[in-house]
Write an enzyme that holds these catalytic residues in place. Structure first.
Site, mmCIF file in Angstrom:
data_model
loop_
_atom_site.group_PDB
_atom_site.id
_atom_site.type_symbol
_atom_site.label_atom_id
_atom_site.label_comp_id
_atom_site.label_asym_id
_atom_site.label_seq_id
_atom_site.Cartn_x
_atom_site.Cartn_y
_atom_site.Cartn_z
ATOM 1 N N ASP A 167 0.814 -1.496 -0.078
ATOM 2 C CA ASP A 167 -0.092 -0.053 -0.110
ATOM 3 C C ASP A 167 0.812 1.215 -0.031
ATOM 4 O O ASP A 167 0.725 2.243 -0.780
ATOM 5 C CB ASP A 167 -1.028 -0.001 1.367
ATOM 6 C CG ASP A 167 -0.551 -0.572 2.541
ATOM 7 O OD1 ASP A 167 0.737 -0.942 2.431
ATOM 8 O OD2 ASP A 167 -1.186 -0.524 3.515
ATOM 9 N N ASP B 116 -0.151 -1.640 -13.171
ATOM 10 C CA ASP B 116 -1.106 -0.770 -13.645
ATOM 11 C C ASP B 116 -1.053 0.933 -13.189
ATOM 12 O O ASP B 116 -1.482 1.567 -13.998
ATOM 13 C CB ASP B 116 -2.614 -1.434 -13.438
ATOM 14 C CG ASP B 116 -3.050 -1.901 -14.598
ATOM 15 O OD1 ASP B 116 -2.357 -2.926 -14.990
ATOM 16 O OD2 ASP B 116 -4.457 -2.043 -14.688
#
Ligand code: GGG
Length: 347
Positions: free
Chosen positions: A218, A246
């Site tokens: 994260d 991505d």
């Protein structure tokens, strides 16, 4: 004259257009150089599945094994074949069978391409573990369709698998700017990810010249947006690498620019080169897909084959094309027009 045999698997949707575009560029650069590319096309795709009940023939892997490299387009046509079937029937088995354990994805802005960030001078090389982890395909479902239904999907991390991808990451960092970000979620996943962190620390002792930092996924995701210029080489598990790249694609302007190489570093089987993007059914057949990611992947293929000069020429032609503003605004130019501009920049 040196000749390379290339298996072409355009696959589904825009995969067909972008593979054809990349092949045109690759054939041009080969003709200008002193080598030849012999392409053999395979129709393996969701359409093939509809006709035969398989994404590729039973001997597909053995057929591909004799090639020097594979250029792949995209897989997926969810209106007709579930994505879980098409992905596990074509792309993932090739990566696993040919031990293409390192999926390399470069993220940087080509000249003239505007990303969404203020930072423009990042150059990140993401290395995604490509054969095990969360995409191992180990699991099952019981009591299907009942209230007692259970679904189990086991992520598999082997010492050999983790060690080799981390070692690959350290080597890449050593050959670039000497910084490695190793990505886990070891506070929450206390077995596999703690294991990954331990192996990172063990290998760090062998690479004192590489500055390694362990990040939680994260935090690394946020860093890719807030401070991408602080990153050099990033190494992550299959799922984390898939997601982070991505983000990488987004900050480099979009999926149309995100290239990748599925590398078998031992060269015991062919490596495979493909854009990060999928088949994009929404724009398939419109002729407006951006071929740049696949052309860049083709340059990575030439580099892997040892044709460094040709690989560099293709990258220069891509950069000259985008620097003129061609291929920099999604949907503005046709696939053919962008391809023609890259070919003309080569000549
Ligand atoms: N060109 C790559 C492609 O078709 N990707 C579709 C996809 O869903 N890939 C998942 C993965 O890369 O593991």
């Amino acid at each position: 004259m040196k000749s390379y045999s290339i298996a072409l698997i355009p696959g589904d949707g825009i995969g067909r257009d972008v593979t054809a575009a990349a092949w045109t560029v690759l054939e041009t650069v080969a003709k200008q150089g002193d080598f030849c590319l012999a392409g053999t096309e395979f129709p393996w795709s969701c359409r093939f599945f509809k006709e035969t009940g398989r994404m590729m023939p039973e001997d597909g892997i053995e057929t591909l094994r004799r090639f020097d490299a594979i250029l792949f387009g995209a897989v997926g046509w969810p209106a007709e074949v579930p994505d879980s079937v098409s992905l596990h029937g074509l792309l993932l088995p090739i990566r696993k069978a040919f031990v293409q354990y390192a999926n390399i994805r470069p993220h940087r802005l080509l000249p003239g391409v505007r990303g969404p960030l203020r930072a423009e001078s990042f150059d990140i090389l993401c290395i995604r573990e490509n054969t095990e982890g969360e995409y191992s395909g180990a699991g099952g479902r019981v009591h299907q369709g009942t209230l007692d239904e259970v679904a189990v999907e086991t992520a598999i991390f082997t010492r050999a698998g983790v060690e080799r991808i981390l070692r690959f990451g350290f080597e890449q960092a050593r050959s670039r700017h000497g910084k490695l970000a190793s990505v886990t979620k070891s506070n929450a996943q206390k077995y596999s990810m703690v294991f990954w962190d331990e192996i990172t620390r063990k290998l760090a002792a062998e690479y004192p010249d590489v500055a390694v930092t362990s990040y939680h996924v994260d935090a690394l995701a946020a860093r890719m947006i807030m401070a991408p210029e602080s990153l050099d080489v990033v190494v992550a598990s299959n799922l984390f690498g898939d997601i982070l790249t991505d983000i990488g694609a987004a900050i480099q302007g979009g999926l149309g620019y995100a290239a990748s190489a599925n590398i078998n570093p031992d060269r015991s089987a062919p490596s495979m080169f493909e854009p990060v993007h999928g088949s994009a059914p929404d724009i398939a057949h419109l002729g407006i897909s951006n071929p740049i990611a696949t052309i860049w992947s083709g340059a990575m293929m030439l580099d892997h084959l040892g044709e460094k000069d040709a690989a560099g020429r293709v990258m220069k032609a891509l950069e000259a094309t985008t620097a003129q503003g061609i291929g920099t605004a999604p949907g503005t130019e046709s696939t053919q027009a962008i391809t023609a501009a890259v070919v003309s920049a080569l000549t």
